[in-house]
Design a protein around this motif. Sequence first.
Motif, PDB file in Angstrom:
ATOM      1  N   PHE A  45      -8.979 -23.669   0.604  1.00  0.00           N
ATOM      2  CA  PHE A  45      -9.891 -24.693   0.113  1.00  0.00           C
ATOM      3  C   PHE A  45      -9.135 -26.009  -0.070  1.00  0.00           C
ATOM      4  CE2 PHE A  45     -11.824 -20.695  -1.061  1.00  0.00           C
ATOM      5  CZ  PHE A  45     -13.158 -20.907  -0.744  1.00  0.00           C
ATOM      6  N   PRO A  46      -9.817 -27.144  -0.031  1.00  0.00           N
ATOM      7  CA  PRO A  46      -9.141 -28.441  -0.153  1.00  0.00           C
ATOM      8  C   PRO A  46      -8.591 -28.670  -1.554  1.00  0.00           C
ATOM      9  CG  PRO A  46     -11.524 -28.727  -0.153  1.00  0.00           C
ATOM     10  CD  PRO A  46     -11.269 -27.286   0.186  1.00  0.00           C
ATOM     11  N   PHE A  47      -7.624 -29.599  -1.623  1.00  0.00           N
ATOM     12  CA  PHE A  47      -7.045 -30.028  -2.892  1.00  0.00           C
ATOM     13  C   PHE A  47      -7.526 -31.444  -3.176  1.00  0.00           C
ATOM     14  CE2 PHE A  47      -4.146 -27.085  -0.830  1.00  0.00           C
ATOM     15  CZ  PHE A  47      -3.901 -26.159  -1.838  1.00  0.00           C
ATOM     16  N   TYR A  48      -7.846 -31.733  -4.419  1.00  0.00           N
ATOM     17  CA  TYR A  48      -8.361 -33.054  -4.746  1.00  0.00           C
ATOM     18  C   TYR A  48      -8.098 -33.375  -6.213  1.00  0.00           C
ATOM     19  CZ  TYR A  48     -12.354 -30.259  -6.386  1.00  0.00           C
ATOM     20  OH  TYR A  48     -13.147 -29.336  -7.014  1.00  0.00           O
ATOM     21  N   ASN A  49      -8.461 -34.589  -6.617  1.00  0.00           N
ATOM     22  CA  ASN A  49      -8.272 -35.081  -7.986  1.00  0.00           C
ATOM     23  C   ASN A  49      -6.815 -34.960  -8.440  1.00  0.00           C
ATOM     24  OD1 ASN A  49     -10.964 -35.528  -7.898  1.00  0.00           O
ATOM     25  ND2 ASN A  49     -11.509 -34.281  -9.651  1.00  0.00           N
ATOM     26  N   PRO A  50      -5.910 -35.743  -7.819  1.00  0.00           N
ATOM     27  CA  PRO A  50      -4.482 -35.616  -8.119  1.00  0.00           C
ATOM     28  C   PRO A  50      -4.114 -36.226  -9.466  1.00  0.00           C
ATOM     29  CG  PRO A  50      -4.820 -37.493  -6.694  1.00  0.00           C
ATOM     30  CD  PRO A  50      -6.177 -36.842  -6.870  1.00  0.00           C
ATOM     31  N   ASN A  51      -3.169 -35.581 -10.138  1.00  0.00           N
ATOM     32  CA  ASN A  51      -2.524 -36.133 -11.325  1.00  0.00           C
ATOM     33  C   ASN A  51      -1.035 -36.245 -10.995  1.00  0.00           C
ATOM     34  OD1 ASN A  51      -4.466 -35.750 -14.047  1.00  0.00           O
ATOM     35  ND2 ASN A  51      -4.969 -34.396 -12.336  1.00  0.00           N
ATOM     36  N   TYR A  61      13.472 -35.920  -6.673  1.00  0.00           N
ATOM     37  CA  TYR A  61      12.215 -36.369  -6.097  1.00  0.00           C
ATOM     38  C   TYR A  61      11.570 -37.367  -7.052  1.00  0.00           C
ATOM     39  CZ  TYR A  61      12.966 -32.332  -3.108  1.00  0.00           C
ATOM     40  OH  TYR A  61      13.505 -31.433  -2.235  1.00  0.00           O
ATOM     41  N   PRO A  62      10.775 -38.284  -6.526  1.00  0.00           N
ATOM     42  CA  PRO A  62      10.224 -39.333  -7.401  1.00  0.00           C
ATOM     43  C   PRO A  62       9.074 -38.892  -8.298  1.00  0.00           C
ATOM     44  CG  PRO A  62       9.523 -39.670  -5.131  1.00  0.00           C
ATOM     45  CD  PRO A  62      10.514 -38.553  -5.102  1.00  0.00           C
ATOM     46  N   TYR A  63       8.301 -37.860  -7.873  1.00  0.00           N
ATOM     47  CA  TYR A  63       7.075 -37.550  -8.604  1.00  0.00           C
ATOM     48  C   TYR A  63       6.831 -36.053  -8.733  1.00  0.00           C
ATOM     49  CZ  TYR A  63       6.088 -42.423  -7.535  1.00  0.00           C
ATOM     50  OH  TYR A  63       6.185 -43.779  -7.425  1.00  0.00           O
ATOM     51  N   PHE A  64       6.081 -35.736  -9.774  1.00  0.00           N
ATOM     52  CA  PHE A  64       5.476 -34.420  -9.963  1.00  0.00           C
ATOM     53  C   PHE A  64       3.981 -34.590  -9.738  1.00  0.00           C
ATOM     54  CE2 PHE A  64       2.997 -31.617 -12.690  1.00  0.00           C
ATOM     55  CZ  PHE A  64       3.515 -30.364 -12.389  1.00  0.00           C
ATOM     56  N   GLY A  65       3.368 -33.676  -8.985  1.00  0.00           N
ATOM     57  CA  GLY A  65       1.945 -33.779  -8.712  1.00  0.00           C
ATOM     58  C   GLY A  65       1.202 -32.497  -9.027  1.00  0.00           C
ATOM     59  N   LEU A  66      -0.001 -32.633  -9.562  1.00  0.00           N
ATOM     60  CA  LEU A  66      -0.870 -31.497  -9.861  1.00  0.00           C
ATOM     61  C   LEU A  66      -2.258 -31.801  -9.330  1.00  0.00           C
ATOM     62  CD1 LEU A  66      -1.064 -29.318 -12.997  1.00  0.00           C
ATOM     63  CD2 LEU A  66      -3.135 -30.513 -12.299  1.00  0.00           C
ATOM     64  N   VAL A  67      -2.860 -30.840  -8.645  1.00  0.00           N
ATOM     65  CA  VAL A  67      -4.173 -31.046  -8.041  1.00  0.00           C
ATOM     66  C   VAL A  67      -5.106 -29.887  -8.404  1.00  0.00           C
ATOM     67  CG1 VAL A  67      -3.385 -32.443  -6.092  1.00  0.00           C
ATOM     68  CG2 VAL A  67      -3.358 -29.933  -5.923  1.00  0.00           C
ATOM     69  N   ARG A  68      -6.363 -30.120  -8.156  1.00  0.00           N
ATOM     70  CA  ARG A  68      -7.380 -29.107  -8.402  1.00  0.00           C
ATOM     71  C   ARG A  68      -7.781 -28.454  -7.091  1.00  0.00           C
ATOM     72  NH1 ARG A  68     -13.440 -30.241 -11.007  1.00  0.00           N
ATOM     73  NH2 ARG A  68     -14.293 -28.177 -10.590  1.00  0.00           N
ATOM     74  N   THR A  69      -7.984 -27.151  -7.110  1.00  0.00           N
ATOM     75  CA  THR A  69      -8.479 -26.427  -5.949  1.00  0.00           C
ATOM     76  C   THR A  69      -9.324 -25.249  -6.445  1.00  0.00           C
ATOM     77  OG1 THR A  69      -7.867 -25.349  -3.863  1.00  0.00           O
ATOM     78  CG2 THR A  69      -6.423 -24.961  -5.772  1.00  0.00           C
ATOM     79  N   LYS A  70      -9.601 -24.306  -5.579  1.00  0.00           N
ATOM     80  CA  LYS A  70     -10.396 -23.144  -5.992  1.00  0.00           C
ATOM     81  C   LYS A  70     -10.159 -21.994  -5.025  1.00  0.00           C
ATOM     82  CE  LYS A  70     -14.459 -25.017  -3.629  1.00  0.00           C
ATOM     83  NZ  LYS A  70     -15.845 -25.531  -3.806  1.00  0.00           N
ATOM     84  N   SER A  71     -10.551 -20.820  -5.442  1.00  0.00           N
ATOM     85  CA  SER A  71     -10.534 -19.648  -4.585  1.00  0.00           C
ATOM     86  C   SER A  71     -11.898 -18.974  -4.707  1.00  0.00           C
ATOM     87  CB  SER A  71      -9.410 -18.689  -4.997  1.00  0.00           C
ATOM     88  OG  SER A  71      -9.623 -18.227  -6.329  1.00  0.00           O
ATOM     89  N   LYS A  72     -12.138 -17.986  -3.854  1.00  0.00           N
ATOM     90  CA  LYS A  72     -13.442 -17.328  -3.863  1.00  0.00           C
ATOM     91  C   LYS A  72     -13.251 -15.824  -3.870  1.00  0.00           C
ATOM     92  CE  LYS A  72     -17.975 -17.378  -1.607  1.00  0.00           C
ATOM     93  NZ  LYS A  72     -18.762 -17.900  -0.463  1.00  0.00           N
ATOM     94  N   SER A  73     -13.915 -15.170  -4.808  1.00  0.00           N
ATOM     95  CA  SER A  73     -13.924 -13.714  -4.883  1.00  0.00           C
ATOM     96  C   SER A  73     -15.369 -13.258  -4.737  1.00  0.00           C
ATOM     97  CB  SER A  73     -13.342 -13.238  -6.220  1.00  0.00           C
ATOM     98  OG  SER A  73     -13.443 -11.844  -6.333  1.00  0.00           O
ATOM     99  N   LYS A  74     -15.666 -12.673  -3.605  1.00  0.00           N
ATOM    100  CA  LYS A  74     -17.036 -12.289  -3.266  1.00  0.00           C
ATOM    101  C   LYS A  74     -17.916 -13.531  -3.281  1.00  0.00           C
ATOM    102  CE  LYS A  74     -16.546  -7.535  -4.909  1.00  0.00           C
ATOM    103  NZ  LYS A  74     -17.056  -6.465  -5.802  1.00  0.00           N
ATOM    104  N   SER A  75     -18.877 -13.622  -4.184  1.00  0.00           N
ATOM    105  CA  SER A  75     -19.797 -14.772  -4.190  1.00  0.00           C
ATOM    106  C   SER A  75     -19.441 -15.804  -5.250  1.00  0.00           C
ATOM    107  CB  SER A  75     -21.237 -14.286  -4.427  1.00  0.00           C
ATOM    108  OG  SER A  75     -21.333 -13.643  -5.692  1.00  0.00           O
ATOM    109  N   MET A  76     -18.337 -15.593  -5.988  1.00  0.00           N
ATOM    110  CA  MET A  76     -17.993 -16.472  -7.106  1.00  0.00           C
ATOM    111  C   MET A  76     -16.775 -17.336  -6.772  1.00  0.00           C
ATOM    112  SD  MET A  76     -20.188 -16.166  -9.468  1.00  0.00           S
ATOM    113  CE  MET A  76     -19.253 -17.099 -10.674  1.00  0.00           C
ATOM    114  N   TYR A  77     -16.842 -18.603  -7.189  1.00  0.00           N
ATOM    115  CA  TYR A  77     -15.704 -19.501  -7.059  1.00  0.00           C
ATOM    116  C   TYR A  77     -14.899 -19.500  -8.359  1.00  0.00           C
ATOM    117  CZ  TYR A  77     -17.654 -21.397  -2.753  1.00  0.00           C
ATOM    118  OH  TYR A  77     -18.133 -21.542  -1.482  1.00  0.00           O
ATOM    119  N   HIS A  78     -13.590 -19.557  -8.219  1.00  0.00           N
ATOM    120  CA  HIS A  78     -12.703 -19.631  -9.368  1.00  0.00           C
ATOM    121  C   HIS A  78     -11.879 -20.905  -9.235  1.00  0.00           C
ATOM    122  CE1 HIS A  78      -9.122 -18.668 -11.879  1.00  0.00           C
ATOM    123  NE2 HIS A  78     -10.044 -18.095 -12.636  1.00  0.00           N
TER     124      HIS A  78
END
Length: 429
Positions: A45-51, A61-78
Amino acid sequence: MKNPLSKLAYCSNPDMHPKSNFLLNRATPDGSMARVRFELKNAKFPFYNPNILPYPAGSEYPYFGLVRTKSKSKSMYHHELAYCDLKWAETAVIGHTVLECAEPGMQLDFGEEWTSPDGSCVKHSFLALAQGQTDPRLFFSALGEPLMIFGTNGHHNCLGQFIVDLRVLVPGFDKKMHLSKVPIRYPRLTEIPRVDLEELEKNWFLMYDPLDSNKEYVHYDYLNRDFSPLINDSSLTTSRSSSRSIVDNLLVDYSESTKSANDIHQATNSLLVTLCDFPCIPTIHNTVLIEIVHLKLMHSLTLYYRRYVVVMNATAPFEILGRTENLMYAGTSLTEMVYTVSMVWDKDNFAGHEPWNEKIHGGQEIWFALKTNRAATNSMSADSLMDSSNLYHGWLNDMVLINFGIKDSDSGCIHVRARELLDCIRLAD
């Protein structure tokens, strides 16, 4: 008292459009925004909304980065959060500047998860299941703590807001950030309280009163402003007041037939900025709090945002003094949903001046209570506290790194001087 924004209440750029602040990126050759290119093994799944947080000068390295993503288990997104160290690079074909992972990223491990209380998720009952972590906000506190506020299943409502120190989640982060002298006050997920919780809470941020021992406040809403001290006991007081017209007047009164709607939407964390160039002495009369707010616009199912810096008094009750016009990030498209996530001072990677030295530059009135009271309260030396508070406070000639998500599928960032970010201020009545 004269409004501290009076010297900024004009446009320094004579070609500036009266309804927008067009921001060029000082970190790229062509002035356009830089993409944030994230990598995680077996990601579907894509990564977005970077911090993005800058590492100290001289780091690998100059930066630390954290992003939001998700996974899918059967019909539910996590919903999940992933992180990596970031380095500058260029795309192979066109040569655009990007920030990319130095090594494949890792997923944050929060340990336990839980479901929402029975009956708390009325509008969307499926949210009661373990949702994971959403809408993260990384920022440095006035003490220099690398904190994260994020949303997940609440203990008292459907979805609530929690705070945690990033040093307890990311191995080695404390050492990389050189923050060993800064105490860890949030070693576990701590739910942030609020009087009269809504079913779904999101996008709260913290403010610090530098003249009241840097007391922390949670800012919940702009319309009918709602904020309270952040405390860890059972008592909670909330301050409410009608927001100033300078924010209210962004809203448009759409008729029902247009299928359009708009709302004021909190976006980033807060920063403390002194309205002159270093090394002018920060005082209560020339220093303000800033935060980026969104005008959320929707037509049918199409959603996009306009962005504004809101400027507030540095001390409680944080009266709104003014705002900018719409912020436009060079390289982004008006047809894309661009959501601003966080902003941070980037002084080490784009050093514009030497660190503050009281023997050379003089005293700092606005930090007096911070040095004397807060240092003693947190068992920190005054010098250590002054160094770490530099992560929350800056001057007009300091660099600000702004991070944003694009269409919930991509990420970008832009570097601007605080002076450029705060150009064309409109004063409150």
